[in-house]
Write a protein that holds these residues in place. Structure first.
Motif, mmCIF file in Angstrom:
data_model
loop_
_atom_site.group_PDB
_atom_site.id
_atom_site.type_symbol
_atom_site.label_atom_id
_atom_site.label_comp_id
_atom_site.label_asym_id
_atom_site.label_seq_id
_atom_site.Cartn_x
_atom_site.Cartn_y
_atom_site.Cartn_z
ATOM 1 N N PHE A 655 19.376 53.604 54.580
ATOM 2 C CA PHE A 655 20.185 54.703 55.115
ATOM 3 C C PHE A 655 21.494 54.196 55.714
ATOM 4 C CE2 PHE A 655 21.253 56.702 59.216
ATOM 5 C CZ PHE A 655 21.877 57.845 58.729
ATOM 6 N N ILE A 764 21.314 59.742 50.733
ATOM 7 C CA ILE A 764 21.260 59.631 52.193
ATOM 8 C C ILE A 764 20.248 60.612 52.766
ATOM 9 C CG2 ILE A 764 22.596 60.068 54.294
ATOM 10 C CD1 ILE A 764 25.036 58.927 52.864
ATOM 11 N N GLN A 767 16.671 59.450 52.301
ATOM 12 C CA GLN A 767 16.280 58.412 53.267
ATOM 13 C C GLN A 767 16.060 59.000 54.658
ATOM 14 O OE1 GLN A 767 15.419 55.437 52.320
ATOM 15 N NE2 GLN A 767 16.046 55.877 50.215
#
Length: 987
Positions: A655, A764, A767
């Motif tokens: 991330f 993103i 995650q």
């Protein structure tokens, strides 16, 4: 009928391949590579059959068509179920050598080895007489003369007797190579039997005036030509292929016209070399038309100019010498003489060792080039036709003023009344084809009759072609608008493909693991301890860009139905609170609804003290929802020389990497937008001040040329419009192609960096979903919050030493928590306003080594460590002479040793008075050098007189002390006393 030549077959087959795989240019390129390998004898005939069959699988017509190019005895058959069967000759024998061919080594892989033999032989002569260049030149001149004589005899059809026979050639070479028996013997291999009736012609009859003039220069001109060809082609393989074309021509496999077609790919880019070559061959493209005077009779003379000694202009231009005679040009006007360049010529310079490779055109560039080529070709046709119409109209007006007798006597010359014979001849030939010579002849001899007929036909074609041009212009305009911006974008296609791989979780983990492994290998090679420190260092250049990144991420999170409401709230806290805290930036604001909920929850708790941003204190009922209410990182926002420490697992690491990539790309586009605004303002100011003009938005040259549509967005709004387009793309309200085209219009060649923005944000969010839902990720976050309260998660650099022990405890706990996966030490450093993110992969593996040598070494070490008698006499003597102990400790040790000796003596006299049992076990972890005691192993000692003494000391009743909490840690002494109490009281 006309039998297709091998060259025509090859060209036709290549056209079929190119047409069949128009959308797959790589297949065509692979086919050419296979042919090159076959030609260089890298692969044999069965290998070619196998690779071509595999390449053209599913296209039986192409596979069967390849039979044309296979040697005798080989054949490909395609069955109904697309199975390919290759037939090979049962026995391989040397092919018969054609009459008149030099007898030499046999053929290998159906390629003439004799040609390579000849090249090696010529090079041997050149090296042998390196100090006597005249001998080498004389040898080449002998061969040149012999080849010319043979060609003349061939074309004369037996009416010409060569002046130089093979015997005379051999005699001249023998005189030239006197005392060089090896060279003379090898030369004899290249001459057929002197009695052979077939003489192999090697060169053409030099009929053309320019070639005849060139031949006066002798061998020097030819050697200079071949040297220039070798330098021009730059590739040794290409030059060898060019020479092979000449060889098969000399063997009469192909005709003169076919040879010109074969060498066109080699010399087509070099007009001077190609024209010299054609003139030398005596080749004329218009051989079926009546002989016309050559337009440039001096071609080939330019080959004699020594450009190296000419005046230079930059690195690519040379001035022609004053003695150079300019070619005659009949169509020049005074304006042409004034503005056209007749002095400077392009002179490319390169190195044979140069590794420069011209960039390959993209498919969009090919579209633009093709449109431009087609437009140019049509313009040439139309202008040529129009020029001929104007000339014939002038002739017709002139004829209309003549009497019948004058018209009958009137004749036209080769220019047909104009200034150039070439232009008008091409225009008439394009319409009349093979009948063009008769038409031109009619125009010359009887213009009164033929001019009106030809003129009418030309005008009819003019109208047809103009109408076709209008249709083509519409197609070309559409293609230009469609492909113009894409053709400028060289990096977009490759970037999209590569970026998808780079941003994968596996790729990001492999990147840092490979850096870690390199360090370990380097340390093991140098027999040193692996260095500590970050494996990756990333920079956050602008903290304000965090707000844009957070807005895009949360925008996509809100629209994910698969994420629960509570998890969404946790994600918002990570993005708006935790990440800004770690990066020493201002926290973001939560939405109004969420703030109201927080206020309501805070009002429920009387006397609750408010924290920053409306976050309640730890006593609030919303403690379970608010994760980062009072962290150490939040207090460091105003500090400059500070750091935040965070130990993370794989999901957190991925991330953070993706988040930093998103911020850096947003910042690049923001910077590009700012630069474009500055350029726009500067250009407008200059035009207003210098030119007195006010530039409109649609004055862009590309818009004026209709290469692209005008933009509805002002330059100042480019960045905000880009963010809005990303939101629309994430929501599915915008097509990816439309998104990319809009970005190209705004940011031109810099737009490619944002093509995968949606994929990046989606990765993103995935995650983040793991971070708030996976058990190990939640534990990592909880551990950080716990250690942050203990002051182990960072602070100012100046006070780092005071937190070292707490940070070490934090690291040990993190390593234990993440024992089943990677553990990363992430630090956010702020120094002089710049924020850096450093990542270090920690070694958490503590497995024992199973290697026999390691186990034996450690077993020996442990044995010596436990055995008190293992100390060497030398060490004992050294310690006795120069002890390293304090005197008071030595006194105690000696006193203890005396008492021990006394006790041992008493034990020997009175029997064994104590009972000892040793079962304590320990293990050494070889990777971490730690000693660990084995669970449920112990040592104990019981003295036989202990019970009697206990009765004497403790005569009063006692109370049994027991611990209800089994988790309490009790010292061994306390346990011993409790045991004694229980025993005495009779429990």
């Amino acid at each position: 009928g006309h039998t297709p030549s091998p060259v025509e077959d090859a060209l036709s087959y290549l056209d079929q391949v190119k047409l069949q795989f128009g959308n797959q240019p790589q297949v065509y390129n692979d086919f050419l590579d296979i042919m090159k390998e076959f030609k260089s004898q890298s692969i044999d005939t069965p290998g070619v059959i196998s690779r071509v069959s595999q390449l053209f699988k599913g296209h039986p017509d192409l596979i069967m068509g390849f039979n044309t190019f296979l040697p005798p005895g080989y054949k490909i058959e395609v069955q109904t179920n697309d199975l390919v069967n290759a037939l090979t000759p049962s026995s391989q024998s040397n092919p018969s050598i054609p009459a008149g061919t030099p007898t030499g080594p046999p053929m290998q892989n159906n390629q003439p080895v004799e040609f390579n033999h000849a090249i090696n032989y010529v090079n041997k002569i050149k090296n042998r007489f390196q100090g006597q260049p005249d001998i080498y030149k004389a040898f080449l001149e002998i061969l040149h003369t012999y080849q010319k004589e043979q060609r003349n005899a061939k074309e004369a059809g037996g009416n010409y007797t060569p002046a130089l026979t093979e015997q005379e050639v051999y005699a001249q070479v023998a005189r030239l190579f006197k005392n060089q028996e090896d060279l003379l013997s090898e030369f004899g291999q290249f001459l057929p039997d002197a009695n052979s009736s077939v003489k192999k012609p090697k060169l053409l009859n030099l009929k053309d005036s320019s070639v005849a003039e060139a031949s006066k220069h002798g061998v020097g001109t030819e050697s200079l030509f071949f040297e220039k060809v070798r330098k021009a082609l730059r590739s040794a393989e290409a030059y060898d292929n060019f020479l092979r074309c000449l060889v098969i021509f000399n063997q009469e496999v192909i005709s003169r016209a076919e040879l010109v077609q074969l060498v066109l790919p080699f010399l087509g880019k070099f007009p001077e070399l190609f024209n010299w070559f054609k003139n030398f061959l005596g080749y004329r493209e218009m051989s079926h038309i009546e002989t016309y005077p050559k337009e440039r009779a001096t071609e080939g003379i330019a080959m004699e100019i020594d450009y190296a000694s000419c005046k230079r202009l930059g690195s690519s231009y040379r001035a022609l010498p004053k003695s150079y005679q300019q070619p005659k040009c009949t169509g020049r006007t005074p304006l042409c003489k004034e503005v056209l360049n007749d002095t400077w010529v392009s002179f490319p310079s390169w190195s044979e060792d140069s590794t420069f490779v011209s960039s390959k055109k993209t498919q969009y560039e090919e579209h633009i080039y093709r449109c431009e080529d087609e437009r140019f070709e049509l313009d040439v046709v139309l202008e040529t036709n129009l020029a001929t119409i104007r000339v014939l109209e002038t002739v017709q007006r002139k004829l209309s003023r003549m009497s019948a007798e004058e018209q009958a006597k009137f004749r036209l010359d080769s220019t047909l009344g104009g200034s150039s014979e070439v232009v008008h001849r091409k225009a008439i030939q394009r319409i009349y084809g093979d009948k063009a010579p008769d038409i031109i002849d009619g125009l010359k001899k009887n213009p009164a009759v033929s001019v009106p007929i030809v003129l009418k036909r030309l005008k009819t074609k003019e109208e047809e072609w103009r109408e076709a041009q209008r249709g083509f212009n519409k197609i070309w305009r559409e293609q230009n608008e469609k492909y113009y911006l894409k053709s400028l974008d060289h990096q977009g296609i490759n970037f999209k493909q590569n970026d998808t791989k780079v941003l994968r979780s596996k790729s990001l983990l492999n990147e840092i693991e490979s850096i870690y492994d390199e360090r370990q290998e380097q340390a093991s090679e140098e027999n040193a301890t692996p260095p500590t420190g970050p494996h990756l260092t990333l920079t956050y250049e602008d903290s304000q860009i965090l707000e844009d990144a957070a807005a895009l991420i949360i925008h996509h999170v809100k629209r994910q139905t698969s994420i629960q409401k509570e998890d969404k709230y946790k994600i918002k806290q990570i993005i708006y609170h935790f990440i800004p805290d770690m990066l020493f930036s201002q926290r973001g604001e939560l939405s109004d609804v969420e703030e109201e909920e927080e206020e309501e929850e805070m009002d429920l708790e009387e006397g609750a003290s408010k924290k920053h941003n409306g976050v309640p204190s730890s006593g609030s009922p919303s403690k379970s929802k608010l994760l980062f209410s009072n962290t150490a990182a939040q207090k460091l926002r105003g500090c400059d020389d500070a750091y935040n420490l965070f130990y993370v697992n794989n999901n957190w690491y991925i991330f953070l990497r993706l988040h930093q990539t998103l911020c850096s790309r947003l910042l690049r586009l923001y910077g590009q937008a700012e630069r474009q605004i500055e350029e726009e303002v500067r250009e407008r100011d200059w035009e207003r001040e210098v030119l007195g003009l006010k530039k409109e938005k649609n004055d862009n040259p590309a818009i004026q040329l209709r290469l692209k549509e005008p933009m509805d967005i002002e330059v100042e709004d480019y960045y905000s419009a880009f963010l809005e387009m990303v939101r629309n793309l994430l929501d599915g309200n915008m097509e990816a192609s439309q998104y990319e085209d809009s970005l190209r219009e705004m940011f031109t060649i810099h737009a490619y960096i944002a093509f995968t923005m949606d994929k990046l944000i989606q990765s993103i969010v995935r995650q983040l979903q793991h971070i708030v839902s996976d058990e190990i990720c939640v534990q990592v976050t909880d551990l950080y919050l716990t250690e942050s309260a203990n002051g182990a998660s960072g602070g100012t650099m100046s006070t780092q030493s005071s937190r070292s022990s707490a940070e070490s405890i934090y690291q040990r706990k993190a390593e234990q928590l993440m024992s089943d996966e990677n553990c990363f030490k992430v630090m956010f450093l702020r120094n002089r306003g710049q924020v850096q993110l450093t990542v270090e992969l920690l070694d958490t593996e503590e497995e024992n080594s199973d290697e026999p040598m390691e186990a034996e070494r450690w077993s020996d070490y442990v044995g010596r460590y436990l055995n008190p008698d293992s100390t060497t006499p030398e060490l004992r003597e050294h310690l006795a002479q120069k002890p390293v102990f304090l005197p008071r400790n030595l006194r105690r040790i000696r006193k203890y040793q005396k008492g021990r000796e006394q006790l041992d003596k008493e034990a020997c006299e009175g029997g064994k008075k104590s009972l000892e049992k040793e079962k304590m076990e320990c293990m050494f972890k070889l990777n971490s050098y730690k000693m660990v005691y084995v669970f449920k192993s112990e040592d104990y000692m019981y003295r036989r007189t202990a019970l009697l003494r206990a009765h004497q000391v403790f005569t009063a009743p006692c109370i049994l002390i027991e611990s209800e909490d089994t988790n309490d840690l009790v010292s061994s002494a306390t346990l011993y006393l409790i045991y004694s109490f229980k025993y005495i009281c009779g429990d």
